[in-house]
Scaffold this active site. Structure first.
Site, mmCIF file in Angstrom:
data_model
loop_
_atom_site.group_PDB
_atom_site.id
_atom_site.type_symbol
_atom_site.label_atom_id
_atom_site.label_comp_id
_atom_site.label_asym_id
_atom_site.label_seq_id
_atom_site.Cartn_x
_atom_site.Cartn_y
_atom_site.Cartn_z
ATOM 1 N N LYS A 66 0.808 -1.231 0.000
ATOM 2 C CA LYS A 66 0.000 0.000 0.000
ATOM 3 C C LYS A 66 0.841 1.282 0.000
ATOM 4 O O LYS A 66 0.452 2.272 -0.612
ATOM 5 C CB LYS A 66 -0.960 0.012 1.200
ATOM 6 N N GLY A 128 -3.097 0.518 18.266
ATOM 7 C CA GLY A 128 -2.211 0.328 17.123
ATOM 8 C C GLY A 128 -1.878 1.651 16.468
ATOM 9 O O GLY A 128 -2.623 2.637 16.593
HETATM 10 P P1 ATR Z 1 -0.461 -2.825 9.400
HETATM 11 O O1 ATR Z 1 -0.259 -2.389 7.980
HETATM 12 O O2 ATR Z 1 -1.293 -4.071 9.546
HETATM 13 O O3 ATR Z 1 -0.932 -1.731 10.281
HETATM 14 P P2 ATR Z 1 2.099 -2.482 10.634
HETATM 15 O O4 ATR Z 1 2.274 -1.139 10.018
HETATM 16 O O5 ATR Z 1 3.275 -3.410 10.712
HETATM 17 O O6 ATR Z 1 0.974 -3.316 9.901
HETATM 18 O O7 ATR Z 1 1.505 -2.271 12.126
HETATM 19 C C1 ATR Z 1 1.200 -3.332 12.969
HETATM 20 C C2 ATR Z 1 0.580 -2.805 14.260
HETATM 21 O O8 ATR Z 1 0.270 -3.896 15.131
HETATM 22 C C3 ATR Z 1 1.489 -1.886 15.052
HETATM 23 O O9 ATR Z 1 0.697 -0.980 15.789
HETATM 24 C C4 ATR Z 1 2.205 -2.890 15.975
HETATM 25 O O10 ATR Z 1 2.754 -2.318 17.144
HETATM 26 P P3 ATR Z 1 4.275 -1.711 17.089
HETATM 27 O O11 ATR Z 1 4.157 -0.420 16.315
HETATM 28 O O12 ATR Z 1 4.656 -1.509 18.496
HETATM 29 O O13 ATR Z 1 5.101 -2.734 16.346
HETATM 30 C C5 ATR Z 1 1.038 -3.760 16.341
HETATM 31 N N1 ATR Z 1 1.432 -5.103 16.795
HETATM 32 C C6 ATR Z 1 1.849 -6.131 16.031
HETATM 33 N N2 ATR Z 1 2.093 -7.214 16.794
HETATM 34 C C7 ATR Z 1 1.814 -6.865 18.079
HETATM 35 C C8 ATR Z 1 1.846 -7.542 19.339
HETATM 36 N N3 ATR Z 1 2.225 -8.822 19.430
HETATM 37 N N4 ATR Z 1 1.488 -6.842 20.453
HETATM 38 C C9 ATR Z 1 1.088 -5.549 20.357
HETATM 39 N N5 ATR Z 1 1.046 -4.847 19.201
HETATM 40 C C10 ATR Z 1 1.396 -5.489 18.082
#
Ligand code: ATR
Length: 279
Positions: A66, A128
């Site tokens: 994206k 998030g």
């Molecule tokens: P997307 O395009 O799906 O938003 P991304 O930009 O990689 O993917 O963002 C993933 C989100 O899920 C982020 O807010 C991430 O938190 P961090 O910014 O701290 O990485 C969150 N996330 C992913 N795995 C997680 C976990 N196990 N616990 C808490 N937050 C998580």
């Protein structure tokens, strides 16, 4: 020749977009075909240009392309510009490549039309701060909420989003962000949205459940055949309702269909069909 459309992603086999657009096309008597294409991780741009050279009229873009689609688009709608990500591409009559982001409007339409939650004056907690969340912030702010708190595992990313959207803040709206422990716990939120991918790995954001009250709607931007981990968490903590993001998926697709075909399909029957197909 039949107009061709596709969703480009990697992986993309799980995508429900071909099913949704086939339903829309049938409903609206549009002569078009829509398929899923797995673009090579290092070959997204050439995949788009190849597809749009022939009978290809438009493309949806999903993970992980994206942001790349945003850079590729020569012209972007204002909402795509703010989102920093594009999920819908097409060429205009002069051959210019346009990019839109329909995720935010898809979320707001699902919340207001299907779930029937009132966003005016609502206190919203967003869990998030990744790409998916960035795409929906401005439409949520514009929908008239009174407060939006963005909470993220990595607090700095939430604070960065706050800084980015602060200059565009509608009057009277409070926008804040930080780590999960900084979520205000002085009262319940009207709406808690999970925009993290945490529940995919079974992890849930460690939020203090005191913010869930008898009037709180919990909404997961993810969806699955069974209640998502976040929806289960919401039910355990006696939220008023727990809803997944299947409606958002169909509503964002309807907006893309509108960009391409000039008509917005009726989404309710397609949401039901998609739900049945998952069961
Ligand atoms: P997307 O395009 O799906 O938003 P991304 O930009 O990689 O993917 O963002 C993933 C989100 O899920 C982020 O807010 C991430 O938190 P961090 O910014 O701290 O990485 C969150 N996330 C992913 N795995 C997680 C976990 N196990 N616990 C808490 N937050 C998580």
């Amino acid at each position: 020749m039949t107009d061709q459309y596709a969703v480009l992603g990697n992986p993309v086999t799980h995508s429900r977009s071909p099913f949704i657009h086939a339903c829309f096309a049938r409903q609206q008597h549009q002569r078009m075909e829509y398929r899923a294409i797995e673009a090579p991780l290092d070959g997204f741009e050439s995949c788009v240009s190849q597809f749009l050279q022939g009978d290809g009229k438009g493309v949806n873009v999903t993970v992980p392309f994206k942001e790349q689609a945003w850079r590729l688009a020569a012209c972007r709608t204002p909402r795509a510009e703010l989102a920093g990500a594009v999920n819908t591409l097409w060429r205009d009559e002069s051959g210019q490549l346009w990019g839109d982001n329909t995720d935010g409007i898809g979320l707001v339409t699902d919340l207001t039309q299907n779930v029937q939650v009132k966003l005016e004056g609502a206190r919203i907690l967003m869990l998030g701060a990744g790409g998916a969340v960035r795409g929906v912030i401005q439409p949520l702010l514009d929908a008239g909420c009174s407060q939006l708190f963005i909470a993220n595992r990595t607090a700095e990313k939430a604070q960065l989003l706050v800084e980015q959207f602060a200059p565009l803040l509608p009057e009277g709206v409070l926008l804040q962000g930080g780590g999960y422990t900084s979520v205000p716990s002085d009262g319940e939120f009207d709406l808690i949205i999970n925009g993290t991918s945490a529940s995919l790995s079974g992890d849930l954001p460690p939020v203090n459940p005191v913010i869930v009250g008898a009037h709180t709607l919990c909404y997961d931007m993810m969806y699955s055949a069974r209640p998502t981990a976040f929806c289960q968490w919401a039910i355990t903590h006696q939220a008023a309702r727990a809803v997944d993001g299947l409606g958002m998926l169909v509503e964002q697709a309807a907006e893309a269909f509108l960009c391409w075909r000039g008509v917005r399909p009726d989404t309710a029957p397609v949401i039901s069909l998609l739900r049945q197909s998952l069961a």
